[in-house]
Design a protein around this motif. Structure first.
Motif, PDB file in Angstrom:
ATOM      1  N   ASP A  44      50.992  25.937 -68.017  1.00 25.76           N
ATOM      2  CA  ASP A  44      51.754  26.968 -68.670  1.00 25.76           C
ATOM      3  C   ASP A  44      53.181  26.302 -69.114  1.00 25.76           C
ATOM      4  N   ILE A  45      53.861  26.996 -69.863  1.00 27.91           N
ATOM      5  CA  ILE A  45      55.124  26.559 -70.480  1.00 27.91           C
ATOM      6  C   ILE A  45      56.171  26.395 -69.298  1.00 27.91           C
ATOM      7  N   PRO A  46      56.259  26.952 -68.160  1.00 23.93           N
ATOM      8  CA  PRO A  46      57.409  26.733 -67.336  1.00 23.93           C
ATOM      9  C   PRO A  46      56.998  25.525 -66.777  1.00 23.93           C
ATOM     10  N   THR A  47      55.558  25.292 -66.374  1.00 21.60           N
ATOM     11  CA  THR A  47      55.253  23.953 -65.891  1.00 21.60           C
ATOM     12  C   THR A  47      55.606  22.654 -66.747  1.00 21.60           C
ATOM     13  N   ILE A  48      55.471  22.866 -68.176  1.00 19.86           N
ATOM     14  CA  ILE A  48      55.850  21.787 -69.093  1.00 19.86           C
ATOM     15  C   ILE A  48      57.512  21.623 -69.060  1.00 19.86           C
ATOM     16  N   PHE A  49      58.078  22.554 -68.959  1.00 20.20           N
ATOM     17  CA  PHE A  49      59.730  22.432 -68.784  1.00 20.20           C
ATOM     18  C   PHE A  49      59.981  22.006 -67.398  1.00 20.20           C
ATOM     19  N   ALA A  50      59.172  22.144 -66.585  1.00 21.89           N
ATOM     20  CA  ALA A  50      59.558  21.646 -65.069  1.00 21.89           C
ATOM     21  C   ALA A  50      59.183  20.020 -65.089  1.00 21.89           C
ATOM     22  N   ILE A  51      58.213  19.768 -65.653  1.00 24.81           N
ATOM     23  CA  ILE A  51      57.887  18.473 -65.794  1.00 24.81           C
ATOM     24  C   ILE A  51      58.534  17.513 -66.839  1.00 24.81           C
ATOM     25  N   GLU A  54      63.040  20.327 -71.649  1.00 25.92           N
ATOM     26  CA  GLU A  54      63.240  21.101 -72.848  1.00 25.92           C
ATOM     27  C   GLU A  54      62.831  20.130 -73.978  1.00 25.92           C
ATOM     28  N   SER A  55      63.370  18.680 -73.749  1.00 24.04           N
ATOM     29  CA  SER A  55      62.926  17.933 -74.674  1.00 24.04           C
ATOM     30  C   SER A  55      61.526  17.520 -74.879  1.00 24.04           C
ATOM     31  N   GLY A  56      60.948  17.535 -73.746  1.00 21.36           N
ATOM     32  CA  GLY A  56      59.474  17.161 -73.958  1.00 21.36           C
ATOM     33  C   GLY A  56      58.622  18.454 -74.339  1.00 21.36           C
ATOM     34  N   PHE A  57      59.089  19.575 -74.167  1.00 28.33           N
ATOM     35  CA  PHE A  57      58.399  20.646 -74.823  1.00 28.33           C
ATOM     36  C   PHE A  57      58.612  20.727 -76.384  1.00 28.33           C
ATOM     37  N   ARG A  58      59.960  20.697 -76.786  1.00 26.94           N
ATOM     38  CA  ARG A  58      60.287  20.550 -78.048  1.00 26.94           C
ATOM     39  C   ARG A  58      59.569  19.354 -78.861  1.00 26.94           C
ATOM     40  N   ALA A  59      59.217  18.311 -78.313  1.00 24.23           N
ATOM     41  CA  ALA A  59      58.307  17.333 -78.956  1.00 24.23           C
ATOM     42  C   ALA A  59      56.884  17.571 -79.042  1.00 24.23           C
ATOM     43  N   ARG A 112      63.516  44.199 -73.819  1.00 31.94           N
ATOM     44  CA  ARG A 112      62.087  43.861 -73.841  1.00 31.94           C
ATOM     45  C   ARG A 112      61.756  42.670 -72.879  1.00 31.94           C
ATOM     46  N   ILE A 113      62.765  42.164 -72.817  1.00 28.12           N
ATOM     47  CA  ILE A 113      62.383  40.502 -71.740  1.00 28.12           C
ATOM     48  C   ILE A 113      63.170  40.338 -70.300  1.00 28.12           C
ATOM     49  N   ARG A 114      63.616  41.519 -69.924  1.00 28.51           N
ATOM     50  CA  ARG A 114      64.711  41.339 -68.521  1.00 28.51           C
ATOM     51  C   ARG A 114      63.793  40.838 -67.558  1.00 28.51           C
ATOM     52  N   HIS A 115      62.376  41.376 -67.451  1.00 23.50           N
ATOM     53  CA  HIS A 115      61.691  40.765 -66.305  1.00 23.50           C
ATOM     54  C   HIS A 115      60.610  39.848 -66.491  1.00 23.50           C
ATOM     55  N   ASP A 116      60.698  39.141 -67.633  1.00 25.98           N
ATOM     56  CA  ASP A 116      59.957  38.236 -67.965  1.00 25.98           C
ATOM     57  C   ASP A 116      60.083  36.972 -67.305  1.00 25.98           C
ATOM     58  N   ARG A 117      59.127  36.340 -66.456  1.00 26.98           N
ATOM     59  CA  ARG A 117      59.314  35.235 -65.620  1.00 26.98           C
ATOM     60  C   ARG A 117      58.887  34.061 -66.326  1.00 26.98           C
ATOM     61  N   ASN A 118      58.128  33.880 -67.646  1.00 26.18           N
ATOM     62  CA  ASN A 118      57.352  33.080 -68.211  1.00 26.18           C
ATOM     63  C   ASN A 118      58.349  32.471 -69.448  1.00 26.18           C
ATOM     64  N   ARG A 119      59.518  32.679 -69.002  1.00 23.75           N
ATOM     65  CA  ARG A 119      60.581  31.937 -70.214  1.00 23.75           C
ATOM     66  C   ARG A 119      61.476  31.333 -69.427  1.00 23.75           C
ATOM     67  N   PRO A 120      61.273  29.793 -69.292  1.00 25.09           N
ATOM     68  CA  PRO A 120      62.204  28.996 -68.527  1.00 25.09           C
ATOM     69  C   PRO A 120      63.586  29.030 -68.750  1.00 25.09           C
ATOM     70  N   LEU A 121      63.993  29.075 -70.021  1.00 23.42           N
ATOM     71  CA  LEU A 121      65.372  29.397 -70.465  1.00 23.42           C
ATOM     72  C   LEU A 121      65.974  30.569 -69.918  1.00 23.42           C
ATOM     73  N   LEU A 122      65.349  31.391 -69.499  1.00 22.32           N
ATOM     74  CA  LEU A 122      66.006  32.707 -69.133  1.00 22.32           C
ATOM     75  C   LEU A 122      65.990  33.059 -67.747  1.00 22.32           C
ATOM     76  N   GLN A 123      65.673  31.845 -66.882  1.00 27.94           N
ATOM     77  CA  GLN A 123      66.012  31.892 -65.575  1.00 27.94           C
ATOM     78  C   GLN A 123      67.367  31.766 -64.882  1.00 27.94           C
ATOM     79  N   VAL A 124      68.141  32.589 -65.095  1.00 30.35           N
ATOM     80  CA  VAL A 124      69.626  32.626 -64.947  1.00 30.35           C
ATOM     81  C   VAL A 124      69.970  33.723 -64.243  1.00 30.35           C
ATOM     82  N   ASP A 125      71.064  33.684 -63.489  1.00 32.72           N
ATOM     83  CA  ASP A 125      71.723  34.989 -62.909  1.00 32.72           C
ATOM     84  C   ASP A 125      72.390  36.030 -63.925  1.00 32.72           C
TER      85      ASP A 125
END
Length: 182
Positions: A44-51, A54-59, A112-125
């Motif tokens: 999944d995308i969060p895993t790509i971001f973790a490994i 963001e630059s790897g995902f964008r490539a 629309r996205i407040r509770h979406d945990r599949n968006r790595p850029l939105l995992q903020v306080d």
């Protein structure tokens, strides 16, 4: 260009939902660049971001866009919200097809996205601040890339679809084949 449509816009604006409806109406294939990346990598995308970050995902995203630009297939493509970030992606997106910017306010995006945990850029306080930062950085790029824009706050998916279809009919009837940006 009329054979392919590319949907761009912020996270939660409805690119996937509208894209599926539009593809069904136009009797062509629906593609989602994020889904293609997930299928190619098997994670999944969060895993790509973790490994890879963001630059790897964008490539990876860029590679998918290059491949789609070389396709002869008719399709509607939903892109990730950051697809416009790489400078080389912006002309590439326009070369793929007619680019439609689906736009929404930050308040609507929050709903629309407040509770979406599949968006790595939105995992903020502070999600409202993060969305405002992303909007400030990306909105000018969406405007640069898009052939036209649909603002969808308060609209159901079928209403957004009808606006897109009406615009395409108007464009097809106009002598120059184009209408001004909205």
């Amino acid at each position: 260009m009329g054979d392919r449509i590319v949907l761009i816009g912020p996270m939660g604006c409805g690119k996937s939902t509208i894209g599926r409806l539009l593809a069904a109406r136009l009797r062509c294939r629906f593609l989602d660049s994020d889904a293609i990346i997930v299928r190619q990598t098997g994670v999944d995308i969060p895993t790509i971001f973790a490994i890879e970050g963001e630059s790897g995902f964008r490539a990876r995203e860029h590679k998918v866009l290059v491949e789609l630009s070389q396709s002869d297939e008719r399709f509607v493509l939903a892109t990730g919200g950051g697809a416009v970030l790489l400078p080389e992606n912006r002309p590439l997106l326009r070369s793929i097809g007619e680019v439609i910017h689906l736009d929404i306010s930050i308040d609507e995006q929050l709903k629309r996205i407040r509770h979406d945990r599949n968006r790595p850029l939105l995992q903020v306080d502070d999600l409202p601040t993060r969305l405002a930062e992303l909007a400030q950085a990306r909105a000018p790029l969406y405007r640069e890339v898009a052939h036209w824009r649909v603002f969808s706050d308060g609209l159901r998916a079928d209403q957004v679809l009808n606006r897109i279809l009406r615009h395409r009919r108007e464009r097809a009837r106009s002598p120059s084949g184009s209408t001004p940006r909205r």
